[in-house]
Design an enzyme around this catalytic site. Structure first.
Site, short mmCIF file in Angstrom:
data_model
loop_
_atom_site.label_atom_id
_atom_site.label_comp_id
_atom_site.label_asym_id
_atom_site.label_seq_id
_atom_site.Cartn_x
_atom_site.Cartn_y
_atom_site.Cartn_z
CD GLU A 67 56.35 45.35 3.45
OE1 GLU A 67 55.52 44.50 3.09
OE2 GLU A 67 57.59 45.17 3.39
CG HIS A 125 73.05 63.72 14.53
ND1 HIS A 125 72.69 62.77 13.61
CD2 HIS A 125 74.34 64.04 14.26
CE1 HIS A 125 73.71 62.51 12.82
NE2 HIS A 125 74.73 63.27 13.20
CG HIS A 178 74.57 65.47 18.05
ND1 HIS A 178 73.35 65.65 18.68
CD2 HIS A 178 74.88 64.16 18.18
CE1 HIS A 178 72.93 64.48 19.15
NE2 HIS A 178 73.84 63.57 18.87
CG HIS A 191 52.26 35.82 6.89
ND1 HIS A 191 53.49 35.30 7.22
CD2 HIS A 191 52.39 36.31 5.62
CE1 HIS A 191 54.31 35.45 6.20
NE2 HIS A 191 53.68 36.06 5.22
CG PHE A 214 54.39 42.48 6.29
CD1 PHE A 214 55.15 41.65 7.10
CD2 PHE A 214 53.76 41.94 5.19
CE1 PHE A 214 55.28 40.30 6.82
CE2 PHE A 214 53.88 40.59 4.90
CZ PHE A 214 54.64 39.76 5.71
CG HIS A 261 78.44 61.99 17.03
ND1 HIS A 261 78.15 62.13 15.70
CD2 HIS A 261 77.35 61.42 17.59
CE1 HIS A 261 76.93 61.66 15.47
NE2 HIS A 261 76.43 61.22 16.59
CB ILE A 279 83.35 60.21 13.65
CG1 ILE A 279 84.86 60.48 13.53
CG2 ILE A 279 82.95 60.27 15.12
CD1 ILE A 279 85.74 59.53 14.32
N GLY A 333 65.07 62.62 12.61
CA GLY A 333 65.63 62.19 13.89
C GLY A 333 66.06 60.75 13.71
#
Length: 674
Positions: free
Chosen positions: A417, A71, A31, A479, A443, A269, A192, A119
């Site tokens: 979370e 990036h 990039h 759950h 979760f 990009h 962009i 990342g």
């Protein structure tokens, strides 16, 4: 020929730009556009504001710099090389190649000066929030009048993609609530994304959003060259002087700046500019056509001054630290232990002394143990995603961390979370604290990207995951975790521990606290579990080996092996008793942690588990996936390969086959006795 300051600054900015362009072109991947647009901001920040020492990347009081827009890694690599970190020009030429120090996205531990692995977009923002929280906690704990031994800024550069991700919103909301005045986020507003202009999917007023979060928002305007330094410097100084609010600096940049045909386009990009466009860009920026990876002597000499100023900053801090150590020797000793993650002698006495009888949920036992060890571990801090009463993660009488007071030990993450996971990573990366976070096991899905990154970076983060099976009952399948144990076990470097009773839970905490090279997930029950009589069964301390033969027997030969974890161990034991009464020799193996078990010697593993052609049944209230490695082709697995249901626990366990009778029936069928 000497250059005037404006010409020198322009030359240095273009050096950053063209190193990024050449690195991406040589790799034929990457990039280039974002580094080209961000070069003025990055250059000014790294040479005029960032407090860092390239010869000592781990200096404890350095400012933290996080490139959340990972990036754009060639921007960071160029800065690290030019300012004198241990990153050579050959390393830049090896961008995105196997075993290089310049991977496609920055990776913590691979490249000197890289503070975190970025990342997945938005994670860097959450990491930065965690770092700023840790700085605030440690400064309040250790600083004394005239001795600000912990006193640094946390800077993060984020793009549109970062701010679209939900994790960034969660983290930014908490940062504003906690009034993290030493956190500064630069929003690279280049308008962009990969698919085109941001107006395709993103039209909100970002500044207004962050103002609503309680942030100090500065609209810097366009930044593309030396002429914009004054307004940018003023904005940074204003943010540094803001004590009670984190700051968002909205900077309008031009992606692919200097490229005649790619500037301000999506083509800049995520792909190289190409040989012809690079020639045009070099002409536009008055850059020599050859050689590639050109670093003018004037640029290199100017950037070298960063090392000298960084050394002076660290030397000044060291003098202050030496005086602090004399004035506050006990605090200095505690500081050293915290920074080295050194465990004090006898820290686990509460674990050794922990005893309980009858029946107790492992989540409750965990809370009891946690409160015991917190008394001897002064930098152990953590909290829950609004579930502390259920997770039992609250440290009694140790205070709450708030925007006005960071002297407490309890963090309230709110129902966030995703951000909690990223923040915990940032806290662990900063150093000086031991961290944990709790929620329901179901979760962990929300936290998975951060857990994965904790595994990748080998961070000593502890997760307290409770309500570990269909045993939570009436809340139903939304759950009730089914696939979650298998999913967590699939993450490299993550140690998953599901203890069978309160005594094992205590030992599990010792494993988690002692582990320095990766995260640990404690998997705990909602329902009460019987405390095993260790005069009849093997010691709970054997949990540290990951698996062990639970039943004591003078007969080493068995016809059947039952392997179980967590709440199902009690069922395996009772089934073994009844099968033994029918003349079947049964061995029960408790396997709380696959990862700990796989770390043992082959001789130990062979002692615990029977040969492959033996009769083995694994019993766990979770997906059967993965258990085949332990039961073999001829073994059986009593697990759950469908979703749960809403019902009382007793009805669920019976309906899903987690009964002594079903284990016996499966055993007899396997042994061909029925």
């Amino acid at each position: 020929m000497s250059l005037d300051q404006k010409s020198l600054d322009t030359l240095c900015m273009n050096t950053i730009r063209m190193l990024a362009v050449d690195g991406v072109q040589k790799a034929n991947s990457g990039h280039p556009g974002t580094p080209m647009g961000l070069a003025p901001l990055a250059y000014l920040l790294w040479t005029q504001f960032l407090k860092h020492h390239p010869n000592n990347p781990n200096w404890v009081n350095r400012d933290r710099f996080i490139l959340s827009a990972g990036h754009a890694s060639m921007l960071l690599y160029s800065l690290l090389h030019l300012t004198g970190y241990d990153l050579s020009l050959d390393d830049l030429k090896n961008f995105r190649q196997l075993n290089s120090k310049t991977p496609g996205h920055p990776e913590y531990g691979e490249t000197p000066g890289v503070e975190t692995t970025t990342g997945p977009l938005g994670q860097g923002i959450a990491n930065a929030v965690g770092m700023a929280m840790t700085e605030r906690f440690l400064s309040q704990k250790f600083n004394r009048p005239g001795y600000p031994v912990m006193d640094h800024q946390t800077y993060v550069v984020a793009g549109d993609g970062d701010l679209m991700e939900g994790v960034a919103s969660e983290a930014a909301s908490l940062a504003g609530h906690l009034q993290l005045g030493k956190l500064m986020c630069f929003y690279d507003d280049n308008k962009i994304t990969i698919e085109g202009g941001t107006d395709l999917a993103f039209s909100e007023d970002v500044g207004a959003r962050f103002e609503a979060y309680g942030w100090h928002v500065i609209k810097v305007g366009e930044v593309s060259g030396v002429e914009d330094f004054e307004v940018l410097s003023t904005a940074i100084q204003s943010a540094q002087n803001e004590g009670d609010r984190p700051s968002l600096l909205i900077v309008r940049t031009h992606i692919g700046f200097g490229s005649p045909n790619r500037q301000d386009t999506a083509q800049a990009h995520g792909s190289p500019l190409g040989a012809e466009e690079i020639k045009l860009t070099k002409a536009t920026l008055n850059w020599p056509m050859e050689p590639t990876f050109h670093v003018p002597e004037e640029s290199l000499a100017h950037f070298a001054q960063v090392g000298a100023s960084g050394k002076k900053a660290e030397d000044d801090w060291q003098k202050q630290w030496d005086a602090y150590s004399e004035a506050y020797p006990d605090l200095a000793k505690e500081w050293d232990a915290a920074m080295r993650r050194q465990l004090p002698e006898g820290w686990d006495q509460g674990i050794n002394d922990y005893k309980t009888e009858g029946s107790v949920a492992t989540r409750k036992a965990s809370g009891q143990v946690l409160n015991e060890i917190a008394q001897t571990l002064p930098t152990l801090i953590g909290g829950s995603a609004d579930l502390a009463p259920s997770n039992n993660t609250y440290l009694k009488d140790l205070g709450d961390i708030s925007g006005k007071d960071f002297s407490g030990r309890n963090l309230h993450f709110g129902i966030r979370e995703h951000a909690m996971g990223g923040i915990l990573n940032g806290m662990a990366l900063h150093g000086g604290v031991m961290v944990y976070g709790g929620t329901f096991l179901i979760f962990s899905d929300y936290m998975r990207p951060a857990i994965r990154l904790a595994g990748l970076m080998r961070l000593p983060v502890i997760y307290v995951f409770t309500h570990d099976s269909i045993g939570l009952g009436e809340d139903g399948p939304t759950h009730q975790p089914v696939e979650h144990l298998a999913a967590l076990r699939a993450i490299p470097n993550l140690t998953v521990i599901r203890p069978a009773d309160a005594a094992e839970t205590a030992v599990a905490w010792r494993c988690a606290i002692s582990k320095k090279d990766g995260p640990t997930a404690l998997i705990l029950s909602r329902q009460n579990l019987p405390v095993l009589d260790r005069s009849r069964y093997a010691s709970a301390a054997l949990l540290e080996k990951g698996a062990y033969v639970l039943t004591k027997t003078s007969d080493p030969v068995s016809e059947l092996t039952l392997i179980a974890t967590g709440s199902e161990v009690q069922l395996a034991l009772e089934a073994a008793v009844q099968l033994s009464e029918e003349g079947i020799r049964v061995r029960v193996v408790n396997m709380p942690s696959w990862e700990l078990f796989e770390a043992q010697s082959e001789s130990y593993k062979q002692m615990v588990l029977p040969p492959e052609d033996s009769s083995v049944i694994a019993i766990e209230a979770g997906m059967s996936f993965g258990w085949q490695r332990y039961v073999g082709r001829s073994g059986r697995i009593i697990g759950i390969d469908r979703f749960g249901a809403s019902a009382p626990i007793e009805d669920l366990m019976k309906a899903y086959g987690f009964t002594v009778e079903n284990i016996k029936d499966q055993a007899k069928a396997l042994l061909k006795l029925s």
